[in-house]
Scaffold this motif. Structure first.
Motif, mmCIF file in Angstrom:
data_model
loop_
_atom_site.group_PDB
_atom_site.id
_atom_site.type_symbol
_atom_site.label_atom_id
_atom_site.label_comp_id
_atom_site.label_asym_id
_atom_site.label_seq_id
_atom_site.Cartn_x
_atom_site.Cartn_y
_atom_site.Cartn_z
ATOM 1 N N VAL A 25 0.845 -1.197 0.000
ATOM 2 C CA VAL A 25 0.000 0.000 0.000
ATOM 3 C C VAL A 25 0.880 1.246 0.000
ATOM 4 O O VAL A 25 2.024 1.210 0.450
ATOM 5 N N LEU A 26 0.332 2.333 -0.494
ATOM 6 C CA LEU A 26 0.970 3.629 -0.314
ATOM 7 C C LEU A 26 0.701 4.127 1.095
ATOM 8 O O LEU A 26 -0.179 3.619 1.802
ATOM 9 N N ASP A 27 1.455 5.141 1.503
ATOM 10 C CA ASP A 27 1.285 5.672 2.847
ATOM 11 C C ASP A 27 -0.089 6.322 3.014
ATOM 12 O O ASP A 27 -0.829 6.522 2.047
ATOM 13 N N ALA A 28 -0.404 6.676 4.266
ATOM 14 C CA ALA A 28 -1.777 7.015 4.637
ATOM 15 C C ALA A 28 -2.313 8.264 3.943
ATOM 16 O O ALA A 28 -3.529 8.452 3.870
ATOM 17 N N ALA A 93 3.118 -6.431 -5.695
ATOM 18 C CA ALA A 93 4.228 -7.242 -5.207
ATOM 19 C C ALA A 93 3.815 -8.694 -5.348
ATOM 20 O O ALA A 93 2.687 -9.010 -5.784
ATOM 21 N N ALA A 94 4.681 -9.602 -4.942
ATOM 22 C CA ALA A 94 4.361 -11.017 -5.053
ATOM 23 C C ALA A 94 3.145 -11.382 -4.217
ATOM 24 O O ALA A 94 2.402 -12.317 -4.546
ATOM 25 N N SER A 95 2.930 -10.635 -3.131
ATOM 26 C CA SER A 95 1.814 -10.945 -2.230
ATOM 27 C C SER A 95 0.465 -10.478 -2.753
ATOM 28 O O SER A 95 -0.572 -10.895 -2.256
ATOM 29 N N GLY A 96 0.450 -9.564 -3.738
ATOM 30 C CA GLY A 96 -0.799 -9.039 -4.257
ATOM 31 C C GLY A 96 -0.631 -7.606 -4.732
ATOM 32 O O GLY A 96 0.501 -7.119 -4.923
ATOM 33 N N SER A 97 -1.726 -6.902 -4.917
ATOM 34 C CA SER A 97 -1.652 -5.528 -5.418
ATOM 35 C C SER A 97 -2.778 -4.686 -4.828
ATOM 36 O O SER A 97 -3.796 -5.204 -4.369
ATOM 37 N N THR A 98 -2.556 -3.373 -4.862
ATOM 38 C CA THR A 98 -3.563 -2.402 -4.445
ATOM 39 C C THR A 98 -3.672 -1.349 -5.533
ATOM 40 O O THR A 98 -2.656 -0.820 -5.995
ATOM 41 N N THR A 99 -4.899 -1.036 -5.953
ATOM 42 C CA THR A 99 -5.125 -0.042 -7.002
ATOM 43 C C THR A 99 -5.861 1.160 -6.424
ATOM 44 O O THR A 99 -6.875 1.004 -5.718
ATOM 45 N N TYR A 100 -5.333 2.337 -6.702
ATOM 46 C CA TYR A 100 -5.953 3.601 -6.301
ATOM 47 C C TYR A 100 -6.627 4.207 -7.528
ATOM 48 O O TYR A 100 -5.991 4.380 -8.578
#
Length: 637
Positions: A25-28, A93-100
């Motif tokens: 994730v990106l920062d808060a 990353a290898a663990s997964g992804s987050t899209t904004y």
């Protein structure tokens, strides 16, 4: 009425270990619907699992980086053009992804300070009309929750979300900040604006220092004490209280009431409330005071055997709390709930005495909440209420106690740590800063600005433009020259801005309200901030030179020529000799971008002052009506 400090899981938020991330994730400070800065290298920071390869993708751009041992990462993408076309950004990353999603590219601003930057649109001028016209998908808002922390945090105290400007989202948002954005959008409708609201009424400048600035201004011993507080508040209190003991002895003729409480004149409190309400005690008419409060509890041998927790509710403003003569906690913050660790060696079976040395420096003082919040909890879980039948003793000590570095509204970097650091490293266009009322009389505000500027640029990039509001007029109107802490701070603001190549001073000296420290006209202030961001030079004094029987003052940033409103002469122009009490009003002539001051016979002036009062009446403006800021200049021979 001053804003209340929120009680959030103890006195201060405490740094926690980094969690494991299923997805990077990106920062808060980043999120759906945000605006990213255009026209400059785009900084992005975030968190994932340690030693993990992370890829950040924005449109067709992509870059990868390895996380550090704590899982933090930082990347920079090439500068982007401003765009109102919604974009997506993915962190994988290898663990997964987050899209904004639904991201715009434009100009992003941090709006910070104390209550005048915090003042919301719903309390500013023309609120009904302004909220009717507030909706704009090209303005995105982020409100940062209030809390403090002794060390930099990676998350906010509560979830945050970017929102488009609507009447509902705009109403509680900073009025000065929002009206700046409206003015910017009028000038350039194609550029989206992102606004970050991070403010706290009553906060001191030093509460917003980053760790490097705190160390530079106050030294390693103070920052080490703050770090100790993060690890062990009780130990930090023990390290700090010798300063308090020395202060009290100096104020009270060497007496030590925490050792000899029987020497005080104890009386039952009239009621469990602020002491302003204790009729006939003297505190109802003179509430700014240092007052001792006392209560006793009885513990069984089992209850006294282990470590306990002492909850004393909230004290307005400051307390040093003792158990059987031993200090256990020291806190500043009206509305902040106190819970202190009490080691077993400070407890005993039978009668135990609790003393609170309470200080009130403004407005209401003493107990902030009801007696149900006050209790001692023993190691075995037994809860002993402290009750409402306290005693009090007044003192002749009227000074303000020394402040600890974890102080809620003036602690070293405690607001930066909890409200700015979690934003992460992001690129900003500028910081709009309206603060200073809490620093009046302390000096060195120009040096404080330099450290604040440096800290923000470390986090947000060297391109960040600083927009500083010179304090509005507030207080007594006067008709004779005199000294003024407000005027001195305004001049320190001017000097701090003048020393920075990418900063602007935006004066509010003409749009305040002498009887209200929170003037409602943030509409014009926002327009001035927008003009300053776009490079509109603001009126500023440059030099004062002695020329025979007169003094010439040159000014820069003058649109057209100087003009006087409402009469033939500018008000509040003074010549001063070297010492205090030597200033005299003079009638200055206006010539283009200059003031010409006649030197009274027999006077040897060394300084020029303008608008040198808490609440000056000003009438000197440039051709576009922009006021000249308050100032003091030395006179060159």
């Amino acid at each position: 009425m001053r804003p209340l400090f929120r009680a959030l899981a103890g006195v201060l938020a405490i740094h926690a270990a980094s969690p494991a991330f299923s997805n990077p994730v990106l920062d808060a400070g980043f999120g759906d619907n945000m605006v990213l800065q255009g026209g400059a290298p785009l900084m992005l920071s975030g968190r994932a699992n340690p030693a993990t390869r992370v890829t950040v993708t924005l449109n067709t751009l992509s870059t990868s980086v390895q996380t550090d041992a704590e899982g933090a990462f930082f990347v920079t993408l090439p500068a982007q053009s401003n765009s109102r076309a919604p974009a997506n950004l993915t962190v994988s990353a290898a663990s997964g992804s987050t899209t904004y999603r639904n991201i715009l590219i434009g100009n992003v601003f941090l709006c910070g300070g104390q209550s005048n930057m915090e003042l919301p649109v719903e309390r500013a001028l023309d609120v009904w009309n302004q909220l009717r016209q507030a909706s704009d998908d090209g303005i995105r808002l982020l409100m940062v929750p209030k809390t403090t922390a002794p060390v930099p945090q990676t998350t906010f105290a509560a979830p945050v979300a970017w929102q488009a400007a609507t009447p509902e989202s705009v109403a509680p948002f900073s009025a000065a900040c929002f009206y700046m954005a409206k003015a910017l959008r009028r000038k350039d409708p194609s550029t989206p604006i992102g606004l970050i609201h991070a403010n706290w009424g009553g906060s001191a400048a030093r509460a917003w220092y980053d760790p490097e600035a705190a160390a530079a201004m106050h030294g390693k011993a103070e920052t080490d004490l703050l770090a100790l507080y993060n690890r062990d508040p009780y130990a930090a209190t023990q390290a700090f209280v010798p300063q308090w003991f020395d202060w009290w002895r100096a104020q009270d003729g060497g007496r030590e009431p925490w050792k000899t409480p029987q020497a005080l004149d104890w009386k039952p409190i009239p009621q469990f409330s602020f002491w302003n309400e204790w009729k006939g005690t003297g505190l109802d008419t003179r509430p700014r005071a240092n007052v001792w409060l006392r209560q006793t509890i009885t513990l069984t041998p089992e209850q006294a055997r282990g470590e306990g927790q002492l909850a004393i509710g909230a004290i307005d403003d400051m307390d040093l709390t003792f158990v059987n003569g031993h200090p256990v906690g020291y806190t500043f913050g009206w509305g902040v709930e106190r819970t202190y660790r009490v080691p077993p060696q400070h407890l005993k079976p039978g009668r135990n005495e609790i003393l609170i040395a309470a200080n009130n420096m403004w407005d209401t003082g003493g107990f902030f909440a009801g007696p149900d919040r006050l209790a001692f909890t023993a190691a075995n879980g037994a809860r002993i209420p402290l009750g409402a039948d306290w005693q009090y003793a007044t003192t002749q000590v009227s000074d303000i106690p020394p402040r600890a570095p974890w102080d809620a509204n003036a602690g070293l970097g405690v607001m930066h740590n909890a409200m700015i650091a979690p934003l992460g490293r992001m690129t900003l266009a500028g910081v709009a800063w309206y603060q200073g009322e809490a620093d009046i009389g302390q000096g060195r505000y120009d040096a404080k600005l330099a450290q604040l500027f440096a800290g923000w640029r470390r986090q947000f990039g060297p391109q960040t433009r600083m927009l500083v509001v010179q304090l509005a007029d507030f207080g007594e109107r006067r008709s004779v020259p005199g000294e003024s802490g407000w005027a001195q701070l305004r001049d320190d603001q001017r000097r701090g801005v003048a020393a920075d190549a990418n900063a602007a001073l935006v004066t509010a000296i003409d749009i305040g309200e002498p009887t209200d420290i929170h003037p409602a006209n943030k509409n014009d202030l926002g327009k001035r901030l927008a003009a300053a961001f776009h490079g509109r030079a603001m009126p500023a004094p440059e030099r004062a030179v002695r020329e025979g029987a007169q003094v010439r003052v040159d000014l820069s940033g003058i649109a057209g020529a100087l003009k006087v409103e409402g009469g033939p002469y500018p008000l509040g122009v003074e010549l001063c000799e070297a010492g205090p009490g030597t200033c005299r009003f003079v009638l200055a002539d206006v010539q283009g971008n200059r003031l010409i001051l006649p030197v009274p016979e027999g006077m040897a002036p060394t300084r020029v002052r303008y608008a040198w009062a808490d609440a000056p009446v000003v009438n000197l403006v440039d051709g576009e009506g922009m006021p000249v800021p308050g100032f003091e200049l030395g006179i060159d021979p």
